[in-house]
Design an enzyme around this catalytic site. Sequence first.
Site: not given
Length: 242
Positions: A7, A10, A43, A45, A49, A70, A101, A151, A191
Site C-alpha cells: 500500500n 503514505h 485507498h 478516500r 487526503r 480500497e 481505517t 480481507e 492492517h
Amino acid sequence: MVTLSVNVDHVATLRQARRANEPDPIHAAALAELGGAQGITVHLREDRRHIQDRDLKILKETIKTPLNMEMAATDEMVKIACEVRPYSSTLVPEKREELTTEGGLDVLSAKTRLKSVVAALKQKAILVSCFIDPVREQIEASKAVGADFVEIHTGKYCELFGTGGEGEELRKIIDAASYASQLNLIVRAGHGLNYLNVSSVVSISEVCEVSIGHSIVARAVLAGMERAVREMMEILARTGKS
C-alpha cells in the site's frame, strides 16, 4: 508462499503535506515491484487526503502487478472504480476524522446496499473484497453479497502484539480464515502488519495475501522502497507453510 500487496498511500500522504509533486506514489509503486511486491494497493478516500484520482489512473496504466483499490461503498467511488477498472476493489468503512481505517466493514448491516455495489463492480470484471473483522457473521454476509475475497482486519492483533494478549486475537483470525475458506472465499489479511508481527499471520494456511503499507513506507524512508520490500519478502519466504 503468501503474496504481498504494498500500500503506497503514505507516500502520497508525505506529498500532500506540502501539496507538492513528490514523493510520487507512482514511482514508489514501481520500486515496490522491483523489490518483489506482487500487487499494489491504494485507498482513494472521499476527502482525497493522500491518493488522488490521477494516481489511481496512472497506476492502472503503469504497474505490472494487480492493482487493488480500497474504497468506501459510495456512488462516487463505484463510478470511479468502474471507469478505472482495477484488478480488485476492497470495500472498507470510512470516516473523515479517522487517521486510518479503524475497524472492519459492517457487511451484515448493509447487505442490501452492498449487493448492488458488488454487482456493479463485478459487471466490470472487478474482483471484490470486503475488509472485515474476524467474525463469522461478517464472513457469511460477505459471501451473501457476492464478494470474491475477504480481507481480515488484523489491527487488534497488531495492537496487542508483544503484550501477551495477541494470542486470542490470532486465534480469531485463524478461525475466521478457516471459515471463509470453507465458504470458498479467498482470504487476505491486513492492517497494522509489520516486520515483527507478520510471520504468525502468513503462517495461517488459508491466508493467500497480506496488504502492508505504513510499516514498509516507514522503513523505505530510511532504507529505500526496493530494499524495504525485499526485506518483507524475505520474511514471507522464510515463514513458509507446512
